[in-house]
Design a protein around this motif. Structure first.
Motif, PDB file in Angstrom:
ATOM      1  N   GLU A  31     -26.322  53.339   2.659  1.00 31.49           N
ATOM      2  CA  GLU A  31     -27.235  52.328   2.132  1.00 31.49           C
ATOM      3  C   GLU A  31     -26.514  51.403   1.160  1.00 31.49           C
ATOM      4  OE1 GLU A  31     -30.313  51.882   3.172  1.00 31.49           O
ATOM      5  OE2 GLU A  31     -30.038  53.561   4.555  1.00 31.49           O
ATOM      6  N   LYS A  32     -25.372  51.875   0.626  1.00 30.90           N
ATOM      7  CA  LYS A  32     -24.602  51.096  -0.334  1.00 30.90           C
ATOM      8  C   LYS A  32     -23.120  51.165   0.017  1.00 30.90           C
ATOM      9  CE  LYS A  32     -27.773  51.860  -4.218  1.00 30.90           C
ATOM     10  NZ  LYS A  32     -27.904  52.346  -5.613  1.00 30.90           N
ATOM     11  N   ILE A  33     -22.376  50.175  -0.462  1.00 29.05           N
ATOM     12  CA  ILE A  33     -20.938  50.151  -0.228  1.00 29.05           C
ATOM     13  C   ILE A  33     -20.261  49.530  -1.442  1.00 29.05           C
ATOM     14  CG2 ILE A  33     -21.026  47.903   0.943  1.00 29.05           C
ATOM     15  CD1 ILE A  33     -18.724  48.844   2.717  1.00 29.05           C
ATOM     16  N   LYS A  34     -19.115  50.057  -1.814  1.00 27.05           N
ATOM     17  CA  LYS A  34     -18.361  49.503  -2.924  1.00 27.05           C
ATOM     18  C   LYS A  34     -17.857  48.106  -2.566  1.00 27.05           C
ATOM     19  CE  LYS A  34     -18.507  53.185  -5.607  1.00 27.05           C
ATOM     20  NZ  LYS A  34     -19.228  53.164  -6.916  1.00 27.05           N
ATOM     21  N   GLU A  35     -17.784  47.260  -3.565  1.00 31.00           N
ATOM     22  CA  GLU A  35     -17.386  45.873  -3.344  1.00 31.00           C
ATOM     23  C   GLU A  35     -16.007  45.761  -2.700  1.00 31.00           C
ATOM     24  OE1 GLU A  35     -17.322  41.711  -5.892  1.00 31.00           O
ATOM     25  OE2 GLU A  35     -17.105  43.609  -6.934  1.00 31.00           O
ATOM     26  N   ALA A  58      -9.069  38.078   8.119  1.00 37.11           N
ATOM     27  CA  ALA A  58      -8.111  38.542   9.118  1.00 37.11           C
ATOM     28  C   ALA A  58      -8.735  39.633   9.973  1.00 37.11           C
ATOM     29  CB  ALA A  58      -6.871  39.077   8.405  1.00 37.11           C
ATOM     30  N   TYR A  59      -8.414  39.650  11.234  1.00 36.92           N
ATOM     31  CA  TYR A  59      -9.020  40.590  12.169  1.00 36.92           C
ATOM     32  C   TYR A  59      -8.229  41.886  12.254  1.00 36.92           C
ATOM     33  CZ  TYR A  59     -10.616  42.765  16.443  1.00 36.92           C
ATOM     34  OH  TYR A  59     -11.109  43.660  17.339  1.00 36.92           O
ATOM     35  N   TYR A  60      -8.953  42.984  12.299  1.00 38.16           N
ATOM     36  CA  TYR A  60      -8.335  44.257  12.637  1.00 38.16           C
ATOM     37  C   TYR A  60      -9.417  45.193  13.147  1.00 38.16           C
ATOM     38  CZ  TYR A  60     -10.095  45.911   8.134  1.00 38.16           C
ATOM     39  OH  TYR A  60     -10.895  46.249   7.083  1.00 38.16           O
ATOM     40  N   ASP A  96     -15.109  44.129   0.986  1.00 41.96           N
ATOM     41  CA  ASP A  96     -14.163  43.017   1.129  1.00 41.96           C
ATOM     42  C   ASP A  96     -13.043  43.330   2.126  1.00 41.96           C
ATOM     43  OD1 ASP A  96     -15.478  41.339  -0.599  1.00 41.96           O
ATOM     44  OD2 ASP A  96     -14.325  41.934  -2.362  1.00 41.96           O
ATOM     45  N   GLU A  97     -12.792  44.616   2.360  1.00 45.05           N
ATOM     46  CA  GLU A  97     -11.748  45.004   3.306  1.00 45.05           C
ATOM     47  C   GLU A  97     -12.161  44.761   4.757  1.00 45.05           C
ATOM     48  OE1 GLU A  97     -10.834  49.061   2.525  1.00 45.05           O
ATOM     49  OE2 GLU A  97      -9.814  48.660   0.617  1.00 45.05           O
ATOM     50  N   MET A  99     -15.513  39.012  -5.928  1.00 46.96           N
ATOM     51  CA  MET A  99     -15.370  38.951  -4.476  1.00 46.96           C
ATOM     52  C   MET A  99     -14.739  37.634  -4.054  1.00 46.96           C
ATOM     53  SD  MET A  99     -19.018  40.588  -3.382  1.00 46.96           S
ATOM     54  CE  MET A  99     -18.581  40.398  -1.657  1.00 46.96           C
ATOM     55  N   LYS A 100     -14.183  37.604  -2.863  1.00 46.51           N
ATOM     56  CA  LYS A 100     -13.459  36.433  -2.411  1.00 46.51           C
ATOM     57  C   LYS A 100     -14.400  35.298  -2.027  1.00 46.51           C
ATOM     58  CE  LYS A 100      -9.587  39.156  -0.683  1.00 46.51           C
ATOM     59  NZ  LYS A 100      -8.814  39.545   0.486  1.00 46.51           N
ATOM     60  N   MET A 101     -15.576  35.640  -1.486  1.00 49.39           N
ATOM     61  CA  MET A 101     -16.455  34.586  -1.015  1.00 49.39           C
ATOM     62  C   MET A 101     -17.621  34.384  -1.977  1.00 49.39           C
ATOM     63  SD  MET A 101     -18.407  36.481   2.137  1.00 49.39           S
ATOM     64  CE  MET A 101     -19.315  35.020   2.538  1.00 49.39           C
TER      65      MET A 101
END
Length: 209
Positions: A36-40, A20-22, A44-45, A1-3
């Protein structure tokens, strides 16, 4: 991950942010909020929220302190807005294991909702030991009003170890017979062969006599 990831076992103070905002479409928003879960990569998107991780050992605002004390024993996420900041309390609950800590993967925002990527982990895995009976909590804040907070587990990508490289060395052992057959006999060898043939003929004649 980026952070970076944070292990929250004790009070801490820090600032993170960027991205970045969108605008996130309503279909995607509803899908994430209900999960309950989300792919990495999907996590990140999302737009990264700029947050502060607050020290809970002392409060300057009595109202926030009362809200914190009231909700810190309740497992999950609690929200508070003071007309400037949205505060989010993440708690492992009073029934959490003594050595539980909060692993924070980051905070994202979807329009007016905050998505907190975190999960509970055993502090022993990271050499962290908490006080017996201490409720694991994380208090963050971000500027602006967010009407909903969603805690979610970020599913990490499996990193497969590189296969070991197998190198084979060419055999340095040469078949002696092959080596000999490939070589042309030199002059000295030819003379020896002639002498041997003569000697054998001589021996045969003597035997015949």
């Amino acid at each position: 991950m980026k952070m970076k990831n944070w292990l929250i076992g004790i009070s801490a103070l820090g600032v993170v942010g960027g991205g970045a905002y969108y605008f996130t479409p309503a279909v995607q928003e509803n899908s994430i909020v209900k999960s309950e879960k989300i792919k990495e990569d999907k996590f990140d998107e999302l737009k990264e929220a700029k947050i502060e991780i607050l020290d809970t050992s002392a409060f300057l605002d009595k109202n926030i302190e009362k809200w914190f004390d009231k909700n810190k024993g309740t497992k999950g996420e609690s929200r508070y807005y003071d007309n400037t900041y949205t505060y989010v309390l993440v708690s492992g609950g009073e029934k959490a294991n003594d050595n539980d800590i909060i692993w924070l993967d980051g905070v994202r925002k979807i329009n007016d909702k905050l998505v907190i990527g975190y999960e509970m982990k055993d502090g022993k895995e990271f050499g962290v030991k908490t006080k017996e009976g201490q409720v694991p909590t994380l208090l963050i804040r971000t500027k602006g009003e967010y009407t909903e907070v969603k805690g979610i587990v970020v599913e990490k990508k499996e990193v497969k170890p590189d296969a070991p490289k197998v190198t084979t060395k060419k055999s340095e052992v040469v078949d002696e017979d092959v080596e000999k057959s490939d070589k042309e006999p030199d002059v000295e060898d030819k003379e020896k062969v002639k002498e041997k043939v003569k000697e054998e003929k001589k021996n045969k004649k003597e035997e015949a006599n």
